[in-house]
Design a protein around this motif. Structure first.
Motif, mmCIF file in Angstrom:
data_model
loop_
_atom_site.group_PDB
_atom_site.id
_atom_site.type_symbol
_atom_site.label_atom_id
_atom_site.label_comp_id
_atom_site.label_asym_id
_atom_site.label_seq_id
_atom_site.Cartn_x
_atom_site.Cartn_y
_atom_site.Cartn_z
ATOM 1 N N HIS A 86 -14.911 7.343 13.273
ATOM 2 C CA HIS A 86 -14.287 6.554 12.213
ATOM 3 C C HIS A 86 -15.024 6.683 10.883
ATOM 4 O O HIS A 86 -14.485 6.319 9.839
ATOM 5 C CB HIS A 86 -14.215 5.077 12.613
ATOM 6 C CG HIS A 86 -13.338 4.834 13.792
ATOM 7 N ND1 HIS A 86 -11.964 4.906 13.733
ATOM 8 C CD2 HIS A 86 -13.639 4.553 15.087
ATOM 9 C CE1 HIS A 86 -11.452 4.655 14.920
ATOM 10 N NE2 HIS A 86 -12.457 4.442 15.771
ATOM 11 N N TRP A 87 -16.264 7.137 10.914
ATOM 12 C CA TRP A 87 -17.039 7.304 9.689
ATOM 13 C C TRP A 87 -17.414 8.769 9.547
ATOM 14 O O TRP A 87 -18.064 9.344 10.408
ATOM 15 C CB TRP A 87 -18.325 6.464 9.730
ATOM 16 C CG TRP A 87 -18.057 5.011 9.722
ATOM 17 C CD1 TRP A 87 -17.578 4.262 8.688
ATOM 18 C CD2 TRP A 87 -18.249 4.098 10.798
ATOM 19 N NE1 TRP A 87 -17.464 2.960 9.059
ATOM 20 C CE2 TRP A 87 -17.863 2.827 10.345
ATOM 21 C CE3 TRP A 87 -18.698 4.236 12.106
ATOM 22 C CZ2 TRP A 87 -17.927 1.700 11.143
ATOM 23 C CZ3 TRP A 87 -18.758 3.116 12.904
ATOM 24 C CH2 TRP A 87 -18.381 1.872 12.425
ATOM 25 N N SER A 88 -17.028 9.344 8.453
ATOM 26 C CA SER A 88 -17.377 10.749 8.232
ATOM 27 C C SER A 88 -18.408 10.843 7.114
ATOM 28 O O SER A 88 -18.350 10.101 6.139
ATOM 29 C CB SER A 88 -16.133 11.554 7.860
ATOM 30 O OG SER A 88 -15.568 11.047 6.670
ATOM 31 N N ALA A 89 -19.315 11.752 7.286
ATOM 32 C CA ALA A 89 -20.343 11.971 6.275
ATOM 33 C C ALA A 89 -19.770 12.861 5.176
ATOM 34 O O ALA A 89 -19.011 13.788 5.453
ATOM 35 C CB ALA A 89 -21.559 12.640 6.905
ATOM 36 N N PRO A 90 -20.098 12.585 3.924
ATOM 37 C CA PRO A 90 -19.617 13.443 2.851
ATOM 38 C C PRO A 90 -20.226 14.838 2.963
ATOM 39 O O PRO A 90 -21.313 15.007 3.510
ATOM 40 C CB PRO A 90 -20.082 12.743 1.573
ATOM 41 C CG PRO A 90 -21.213 11.871 2.000
ATOM 42 C CD PRO A 90 -20.952 11.509 3.435
ATOM 43 N N ALA A 91 -19.510 15.811 2.453
ATOM 44 C CA ALA A 91 -20.026 17.185 2.480
ATOM 45 C C ALA A 91 -21.322 17.246 1.673
ATOM 46 O O ALA A 91 -21.425 16.660 0.597
ATOM 47 C CB ALA A 91 -18.999 18.142 1.907
ATOM 48 N N ARG A 92 -22.288 17.932 2.209
ATOM 49 C CA ARG A 92 -23.575 18.041 1.526
ATOM 50 C C ARG A 92 -23.432 18.993 0.340
ATOM 51 O O ARG A 92 -22.923 20.098 0.477
ATOM 52 C CB ARG A 92 -24.628 18.538 2.494
ATOM 53 C CG ARG A 92 -25.983 18.656 1.846
ATOM 54 C CD ARG A 92 -27.062 18.806 2.855
ATOM 55 N NE ARG A 92 -28.098 17.895 2.414
ATOM 56 C CZ ARG A 92 -28.877 17.220 3.188
ATOM 57 N NH1 ARG A 92 -28.757 17.317 4.463
ATOM 58 N NH2 ARG A 92 -29.797 16.432 2.709
ATOM 59 N N ILE A 93 -23.886 18.535 -0.806
ATOM 60 C CA ILE A 93 -23.839 19.354 -2.016
ATOM 61 C C ILE A 93 -25.223 19.945 -2.232
ATOM 62 O O ILE A 93 -26.206 19.217 -2.388
ATOM 63 C CB ILE A 93 -23.418 18.509 -3.234
ATOM 64 C CG1 ILE A 93 -22.029 17.931 -3.000
ATOM 65 C CG2 ILE A 93 -23.468 19.339 -4.500
ATOM 66 C CD1 ILE A 93 -21.595 16.937 -4.044
#
Length: 72
Positions: free
Chosen positions: A34-41
């Motif tokens: 249910h919680w996704s981590a943002p794409a690493r920049i």
């Protein structure tokens, strides 16, 4: 101080409150999608010629000057 209010017959013991570690891990595994981590920049490297120094406000410089060095 923690105020523990127990409602019903939830057991308190080595397994914790109603379930234990295995149940907690299962709950976490079910909730993880249910919680996704943002794409690493990835940060791009900066040319040293573009770095001209750092400006520190006088109050911050005095604060840091008054602190002891790491390991004292």
């Amino acid at each position: 101080m923690t105020n523990l209010k127990i409602h019903g017959d939830a057991p308190l013991g080595p397994e914790g409150v109603a379930g234990g570690l295995a149940e907690l891990r299962g709950d976490c595994a079910r909730m993880a999608p249910h919680w996704s981590a943002p794409a690493r920049i990835a940060a791009l490297p900066v040319s040293p010629s573009l770095i001209h120094g750092v400006t520190v406000p006088p109050a911050s410089a005095r604060l840091l000057d008054g602190m002891s060095d790491y390991g004292d």
